[in-house]
Design a protein around this motif. Structure first.
Motif, short mmCIF file in Angstrom:
data_model
loop_
_atom_site.label_atom_id
_atom_site.label_comp_id
_atom_site.label_asym_id
_atom_site.label_seq_id
_atom_site.Cartn_x
_atom_site.Cartn_y
_atom_site.Cartn_z
N GLU A 81 4.64 -6.60 -11.27
CA GLU A 81 5.30 -5.58 -10.46
C GLU A 81 6.17 -4.65 -11.29
OE1 GLU A 81 7.31 -6.79 -6.98
OE2 GLU A 81 5.59 -7.82 -6.11
N ILE A 118 -1.15 -4.85 -7.15
CA ILE A 118 -2.19 -5.68 -6.53
C ILE A 118 -3.58 -5.23 -6.96
CG2 ILE A 118 -3.22 -6.39 -4.33
CD1 ILE A 118 -0.35 -5.99 -3.12
N SER A 155 3.45 -0.27 -3.72
CA SER A 155 3.10 -1.64 -3.33
C SER A 155 1.68 -1.99 -3.72
CB SER A 155 3.29 -1.83 -1.82
OG SER A 155 2.45 -0.96 -1.08
N GLY A 156 0.79 -0.98 -3.82
CA GLY A 156 -0.61 -1.25 -4.10
C GLY A 156 -0.98 -1.34 -5.56
N TRP A 189 -3.50 -4.60 1.12
CA TRP A 189 -3.91 -4.33 -0.27
C TRP A 189 -4.63 -5.55 -0.86
CZ3 TRP A 189 -4.70 0.18 -1.83
CH2 TRP A 189 -3.82 1.25 -1.64
N HIS A 190 -4.12 -6.75 -0.56
CA HIS A 190 -4.79 -7.96 -1.05
C HIS A 190 -6.18 -8.08 -0.44
CE1 HIS A 190 -1.76 -9.89 -3.53
NE2 HIS A 190 -0.83 -9.63 -2.63
N LYS A 239 1.11 -4.87 2.24
CA LYS A 239 0.83 -5.72 1.07
C LYS A 239 -0.34 -6.64 1.33
CE LYS A 239 5.24 -5.59 -1.34
NZ LYS A 239 6.31 -6.37 -2.00
N GLU A 240 -0.38 -7.22 2.53
CA GLU A 240 -1.51 -8.10 2.87
C GLU A 240 -2.81 -7.31 2.89
OE1 GLU A 240 1.32 -7.90 4.42
OE2 GLU A 240 2.18 -9.90 4.73
#
Length: 199
Positions: free
Chosen positions: A160, A154, A150-151, A17-18, A14-15
């Motif tokens: 979500e 983002i 998850s992507g 993707w950010h 997740k980090e």
């Protein structure tokens, strides 16, 4: 930077993707990543088919001629890249339905980085045991699907809940693409361009 993204997608997806979304990388960067990562299954398949061989529960080892293996590996390489492009286009095409307005670069980033774990399972071909390949392939597919879910929120900048439905639609399109690729392979093989085995 390419290797940093690969590690990040496994270590903290997740980090990462950010980070990918924040940097707003160019389309060329995604294409370089895709070109690099698609080499893994193509090259490993060539090595396995010509130097290691495959055995499917029998004492006979199946190997391809160098020319046949090269032709099939090159075909695999360009088919994988075309498949990711098609998935990126479908992702881009469906975006407005789910309230997203990405550019094609964002869709390409999503498709290319989502495909990374699946393409990296190509390393397993260097140990061509059917059960091992099946388990590694399923694990790679499962993680690619996880990266997609998850992507999407983002990269596409949507909630979500909506991202879940969007990602589910992309997975469905991906499965349809996979079936189309398989059917296309069978058609091409029927034209006499199938594998040629060593004696």
């Amino acid at each position: 930077m390419i290797l940093n993204h690969i590690w990040g997608l496994y270590a903290h997806p997740k980090e990462e993707w950010h980070t990918i979304d924040h940097h707003h990388e160019s389309l060329n960067y995604s294409l370089i990543h895709l070109a690099f990562i698609a080499l893994i299954p193509a090259v490993c398949t060539f090595i396995s088919a010509t130097m290691i061989g495959w055995s499917f529960g029998t004492s006979n080892t199946i190997m391809l001629t160098t020319q046949s293996a090269l032709m099939m590996s090159v075909g695999m390489y360009f088919t994988l890249i075309a498949g990711v492009f098609a998935l990126a286009y479908l992702t881009f095409w469906m975006a407005k339905t789910f309230g997203a307005s990405p550019n094609f670069t964002q869709s390409m980033e999503l498709a290319a980085y989502t495909a990374t774990p699946l393409f990296m399972t190509g390393l397993a071909v260097l140990y061509p045991e059917p059960i091992f390949l099946m388990l590694v392939g399923l694990a790679g597919l499962a993680y690619s699907v996880y990266l997609l879910y998850s992507g999407v929120p983002i990269i596409m900048h949507i909630p979500e809940e909506r991202g879940f439905i969007y990602a589910s639609s992309v997975v469905t399109c991906g499965l349809v693409l996979l079936v189309c690729i398989m059917v296309g392979s069978v058609i091409v093989w029927s034209w006499g361009l199938g594998p040629v085995y060593t004696q």
